[in-house]
Design an enzyme around this catalytic site. Sequence first.
Site, PDB file in Angstrom:
ATOM      1  N   ASP A   1      48.558  88.196  -4.626  1.00 49.80           N
ATOM      2  CA  ASP A   1      48.787  89.325  -5.630  1.00 49.80           C
ATOM      3  C   ASP A   1      49.941  90.034  -5.178  1.00 49.80           C
ATOM      4  O   ASP A   1      49.991  90.430  -3.995  1.00 49.80           O
ATOM      5  CB  ASP A   1      47.514  90.116  -5.412  1.00 49.80           C
ATOM      6  CG  ASP A   1      47.589  91.413  -6.298  1.00 49.80           C
ATOM      7  OD1 ASP A   1      47.424  91.238  -7.496  1.00 49.80           O
ATOM      8  OD2 ASP A   1      47.671  92.403  -5.845  1.00 49.80           O
TER       9      ASP A   1
ATOM     10  N   GLU B   1      50.581  85.588 -10.232  1.00 46.26           N
ATOM     11  CA  GLU B   1      50.380  85.836 -11.318  1.00 46.26           C
ATOM     12  C   GLU B   1      51.882  85.593 -12.427  1.00 46.26           C
ATOM     13  O   GLU B   1      52.882  85.415 -11.629  1.00 46.26           O
ATOM     14  CB  GLU B   1      50.700  87.636 -11.066  1.00 46.26           C
ATOM     15  CG  GLU B   1      49.802  88.016 -10.307  1.00 46.26           C
ATOM     16  CD  GLU B   1      50.150  89.446 -10.180  1.00 46.26           C
ATOM     17  OE1 GLU B   1      50.284  90.280 -11.007  1.00 46.26           O
ATOM     18  OE2 GLU B   1      50.151  89.901  -8.884  1.00 46.26           O
TER      19      GLU B   1
ATOM     20  N   ASP C   1      43.535  94.585  -3.229  1.00 50.34           N
ATOM     21  CA  ASP C   1      44.675  93.641  -3.654  1.00 50.34           C
ATOM     22  C   ASP C   1      44.093  92.381  -3.211  1.00 50.34           C
ATOM     23  O   ASP C   1      44.477  91.206  -3.910  1.00 50.34           O
ATOM     24  CB  ASP C   1      45.782  94.011  -2.717  1.00 50.34           C
ATOM     25  CG  ASP C   1      46.706  95.310  -3.179  1.00 50.34           C
ATOM     26  OD1 ASP C   1      46.590  95.597  -4.461  1.00 50.34           O
ATOM     27  OD2 ASP C   1      47.475  96.040  -2.563  1.00 50.34           O
TER      28      ASP C   1
END
Length: 414
Positions: A190, A274, A370
Amino acid sequence: MVRPIEAETVRLKAYRFQLQPELAQAASLFAWSHALRFLWNWMLAQRRDAFRASEGRVRVSYHHQAAQLPPMKAVFPWVGLVPSQALQQTLLQLDRAYVNFFEGRAKYPDFKRRSGAAPGIRWPQGVEINGRCVWLPKLGWVKARMSQRLEGIIKNATVRFDGLRWHVSIQVEQTVEVPAKRETPEIAIDLGVDESIAVSDGRFFRLPVASKAEERRHSTLCRRVSRCVVGSRRHARAKRRRLVFVRRIGNRVNDARHKITTTLAKNHGRIVGEDLALRRLTRSARGTVDVPGKNVALKARLNRALLGQGHAETVRQLAYKLSWCGGELTKVNPAFTSQTCPHCGHVCAQNRPTRDRFSCVACGHNSHADTLAARNILAAGQAVSARGGSREPAKREPTRLRRSLRLSAGIPAL
Ligand SMILES: [Zn+2]
């Protein structure tokens, strides 16, 4: 450990070294890069004017423009001093910039300012190296800081000035073994602001971005630049000081980034990350959504100015480094990954009482926000591979608002 050899493959790799040209060589390089900027601007104007005058029916080709080089050299003798192939390479770059624009990959090519980034001077052949120097046709042997041994066949070299120094980027073609697929632990990352990279196994990596004190120093340096008379020697000196400062921070961040991405790529077979393009739509300036503080936006802006986190670069490095050691990078849509409870599946913005705590309002599950986001990204990545490979995240049905916007913009709704 001996890995089974499957086959061989050809890959391109670039090495970048600092050049230390003699005074006369540096003078030639500056003169050439100004000439190339002139050529770029001239030819860009020609393409633009032809396109406008014909209402989009005429597109000027590379060959049409390359044919103009000899008469141009007759009118502007200083253009003729530049290596011919470098002139052609600039026209090719312009042509590629146009293709990228028309195929929707890039914005319209810009005119280049004298004070901005100049086009690189590229030699597509005739480049040689020895232990200390690079041979560049028409320039001769140029001293370089050869910090690495070059392996492979030299394909081309591009020389660029970064505002402080000259660098050469040498592209080589290497024949390497196709690395065997690896079955090492799968992880997800992340990307954030406070903790640059949170790994799903609970680790954190922090990039050494500009500190508070450095941000203050940067604004002082910016203020000094703005108080000088533009074009004065004092102005040039102030700009140089600021550039030295910013570059030092940038180098520090990039060095750390390379070390982190190398470690991750070497130790993991698959990394789920991501999809940053989708993230921009779903989770605007991250952190501002979680904590609507004023400082977050300000800090984000400053970070950007000082080569902050550079997540896109991190992802790019992970992708190529993984592919070089037999791993792969999977990208998933990060929507709601920071708000979803992995225990009960409850999705709610209130699940995050503070920036780094996650506390589910439905079942009370607690975790670092996170790390939790990274675990959710990992789950999404595993769901993607379980579905059978399509790594494109499912497209969401357009909402009525978006549909109407699309219609009003004159783009037919699908
Ligand atoms: Zn829950």
